[in-house]
Design a protein around this motif. Structure first.
Motif, PDB file in Angstrom:
ATOM      1  N   UNK A  95       0.793  -1.218   0.000  1.00  9.35           N
ATOM      2  CA  UNK A  95       0.000   0.000   0.000  1.00  9.35           C
ATOM      3  C   UNK A  95       0.826   1.269   0.000  1.00  9.35           C
ATOM      4  N   UNK A  96       2.154   1.138   0.015  1.00 10.50           N
ATOM      5  CA  UNK A  96       3.029   2.312   0.023  1.00 10.50           C
ATOM      6  C   UNK A  96       4.289   1.993  -0.754  1.00 10.50           C
ATOM      7  N   UNK A  97       4.686   2.910  -1.636  1.00  9.23           N
ATOM      8  CA  UNK A  97       5.918   2.743  -2.388  1.00  9.23           C
ATOM      9  C   UNK A  97       6.507   4.103  -2.688  1.00  9.23           C
ATOM     10  N   UNK A  98       7.752   4.297  -2.260  1.00  9.22           N
ATOM     11  CA  UNK A  98       8.476   5.533  -2.556  1.00  9.22           C
ATOM     12  C   UNK A  98       7.682   6.771  -2.142  1.00  9.22           C
ATOM     13  N   UNK A  99       7.023   6.680  -1.000  1.00 12.16           N
ATOM     14  CA  UNK A  99       6.275   7.812  -0.466  1.00 12.16           C
ATOM     15  C   UNK A  99       4.889   7.991  -1.053  1.00 12.16           C
ATOM     16  N   UNK A 100       4.485   7.092  -1.941  1.00 10.67           N
ATOM     17  CA  UNK A 100       3.166   7.189  -2.560  1.00 10.67           C
ATOM     18  C   UNK A 100       2.232   6.097  -2.045  1.00 10.67           C
ATOM     19  N   UNK A 101       0.974   6.435  -1.882  1.00  5.11           N
ATOM     20  CA  UNK A 101      -0.063   5.459  -1.581  1.00  5.11           C
ATOM     21  C   UNK A 101      -0.384   4.716  -2.873  1.00  5.11           C
ATOM     22  N   UNK A 102      -0.386   3.382  -2.822  1.00  3.65           N
ATOM     23  CA  UNK A 102      -0.533   2.576  -4.027  1.00  3.65           C
ATOM     24  C   UNK A 102      -1.888   1.863  -4.050  1.00  3.65           C
ATOM     25  N   UNK A 103      -2.542   1.970  -5.206  1.00  5.26           N
ATOM     26  CA  UNK A 103      -3.792   1.264  -5.452  1.00  5.26           C
ATOM     27  C   UNK A 103      -3.598   0.332  -6.647  1.00  5.26           C
ATOM     28  N   UNK A 104      -4.387  -0.728  -6.680  1.00  2.00           N
ATOM     29  CA  UNK A 104      -4.356  -1.683  -7.782  1.00  2.00           C
ATOM     30  C   UNK A 104      -5.718  -1.721  -8.467  1.00  2.00           C
ATOM     31  N   UNK A 105      -5.701  -1.768  -9.795  1.00  3.20           N
ATOM     32  CA  UNK A 105      -6.931  -1.928 -10.562  1.00  3.20           C
ATOM     33  C   UNK A 105      -6.847  -3.257 -11.314  1.00  3.20           C
ATOM     34  N   UNK A 106      -7.688  -4.200 -10.905  1.00  5.27           N
ATOM     35  CA  UNK A 106      -7.772  -5.502 -11.558  1.00  5.27           C
ATOM     36  C   UNK A 106      -9.005  -5.516 -12.449  1.00  5.27           C
ATOM     37  N   UNK A 107      -8.834  -5.894 -13.703  1.00  6.90           N
ATOM     38  CA  UNK A 107      -9.955  -6.001 -14.611  1.00  6.90           C
ATOM     39  C   UNK A 107      -9.896  -7.303 -15.376  1.00  6.90           C
ATOM     40  N   UNK A 108     -11.032  -7.988 -15.462  1.00  3.78           N
ATOM     41  CA  UNK A 108     -11.083  -9.240 -16.223  1.00  3.78           C
ATOM     42  C   UNK A 108     -11.812  -9.017 -17.544  1.00  3.78           C
ATOM     43  N   UNK A 109     -11.312  -9.657 -18.569  1.00  2.10           N
ATOM     44  CA  UNK A 109     -11.877  -9.546 -19.905  1.00  2.10           C
ATOM     45  C   UNK A 109     -11.953 -10.950 -20.511  1.00  2.10           C
ATOM     46  N   UNK A 110     -12.800 -11.176 -21.496  1.00  2.76           N
ATOM     47  CA  UNK A 110     -12.999 -12.541 -22.021  1.00  2.76           C
ATOM     48  C   UNK A 110     -11.766 -13.090 -22.718  1.00  2.76           C
ATOM     49  N   UNK A 111     -11.416 -14.314 -22.364  1.00  2.00           N
ATOM     50  CA  UNK A 111     -10.271 -14.973 -22.998  1.00  2.00           C
ATOM     51  C   UNK A 111     -10.692 -15.772 -24.223  1.00  2.00           C
ATOM     52  N   UNK A 112     -11.984 -16.081 -24.337  1.00  2.00           N
ATOM     53  CA  UNK A 112     -12.457 -16.907 -25.455  1.00  2.00           C
ATOM     54  C   UNK A 112     -13.016 -16.054 -26.585  1.00  2.00           C
ATOM     55  N   UNK A 113     -12.494 -14.823 -26.720  1.00  4.38           N
ATOM     56  CA  UNK A 113     -12.946 -13.951 -27.804  1.00  4.38           C
ATOM     57  C   UNK A 113     -12.493 -14.496 -29.155  1.00  4.38           C
ATOM     58  N   UNK A 114     -13.196 -14.081 -30.184  1.00  2.43           N
ATOM     59  CA  UNK A 114     -12.861 -14.489 -31.543  1.00  2.43           C
ATOM     60  C   UNK A 114     -11.429 -14.070 -31.883  1.00  2.43           C
ATOM     61  N   UNK A 115     -10.764 -14.881 -32.669  1.00  2.00           N
ATOM     62  CA  UNK A 115      -9.355 -14.618 -33.001  1.00  2.00           C
ATOM     63  C   UNK A 115      -9.163 -13.278 -33.688  1.00  2.00           C
ATOM     64  N   UNK A 116     -10.195 -12.809 -34.381  1.00  2.60           N
ATOM     65  CA  UNK A 116     -10.087 -11.543 -35.113  1.00  2.60           C
ATOM     66  C   UNK A 116     -10.644 -10.362 -34.308  1.00  2.60           C
TER      67      UNK A 116
END
Length: 265
Positions: A95-116
């Motif tokens: 939650x802290x790095x080099x004096x900064x408060x750190x947040x994480x953004x996790x996002x899930x997206x479809x893995x079985x999308x069409x190849x194109x």
């Protein structure tokens, strides 16, 4: 923390609005395996007029705000796929790095999308304070090396640490298919947000203080020490915007059992 001191609420709301409005992740090329979700998040920062620095390979966190001592690390996850954990190559989460408060953004997206298909939606999202993943602030990540390996003694071995970290989607229940904000309980909350869960993480009995690797047997051994703050409880709250689902968020019981088993409790 006063909500006026952080931009995490505005960023979370911008993500929720973008998902609701059908803002798609756009893959700039077939070889873009890393930055497509990061670019999507960057658009959210730009939409609400935030100034930031960063972006690029081997930069931690991905975005550092200019007017606030905050950083945001972005993690895109294909679903279904590897969702229980992720590889942290540049820094152990905190939650802290080099004096900064750190947040994480996790996002899930479809893995079985069409190849194109090069545009696809965000399935679900968790914006969490780094302390939810790891509350240790003192550790400093460094890569070291030794020389003298090999027949002629002129090969270098580089110790490049990789940390494998559980994601909020496996640490919690009630986050799948929705957008959720997870913060330490002492954060004050602006209007427009509602609490949907009280979460706790408990410190284990022992800590890894070091490790050694035997090149003859290919065995790695951990140097464990007692945790002086064993049993300390870190409390968090889960939030959503008013108008979102009120589905409650809880800690996943199987994760708690795994943590206790690993520490011999």
């Amino acid at each position: 923390m006063d909500y006026q001191e952080t931009k995490c609420f505005e960023i979370f709301r911008a993500c929720v609005d973008a998902i609701h409005d059908g803002e798609l992740i756009k893959q700039v090329s077939r070889g873009d395996k890393e930055f497509h979700f990061q670019n999507w998040c960057q658009k959210r920062l730009e939409t609400i007029g935030l100034h930031f620095e960063g972006t690029g390979r081997n930069i931690y966190p991905d975005f550092c705000l200019v007017e606030r001592s905050e950083g945001y690390e972005i993690k895109g996850l294909a679903f279904p796929g590897r969702e229980k954990d992720y590889d942290a190559n540049s820094n152990v989460p905190s939650g802290m790095h080099n004096g900064r408060c750190i947040f994480y953004i996790f996002g899930r997206y479809p893995s079985d999308k069409d190849a194109h298909q090069i545009e696809y939606p965000v399935i679900d999202l968790v914006l969490c304070h780094g302390d939810f993943l790891n509350a240790q602030h003192e550790y400093v990540h460094k890569n070291k090396h030794i020389r003298g390996f090999g027949t002629y003694g002129d090969i270098m071995i580089r110790d490049r640490k990789m940390y494998v970290v559980p994601t909020p989607f496996v640490l919690t229940t009630g986050t799948a298919g929705l957008s959720t904000l997870i913060l330490p309980e002492d954060y004050s909350v602006p209007e427009g947000f509602v609490c949907v869960g009280d979460l706790t993480r408990t410190e284990g009995k022992q800590l890894v203080a070091g490790y050694s690797f035997d090149l003859r047997t290919n065995e790695i051994r951990a140097d464990m020490v007692d945790n002086p703050t064993v049993g300390k409880v870190h409390k968090f709250k889960a939030y959503r915007c008013i108008g979102q689902s009120k589905r409650p968020v809880t800690m996943a019981s199987n994760i708690r059992e795994t943590e206790f088993n690993e520490h011999g409790e």
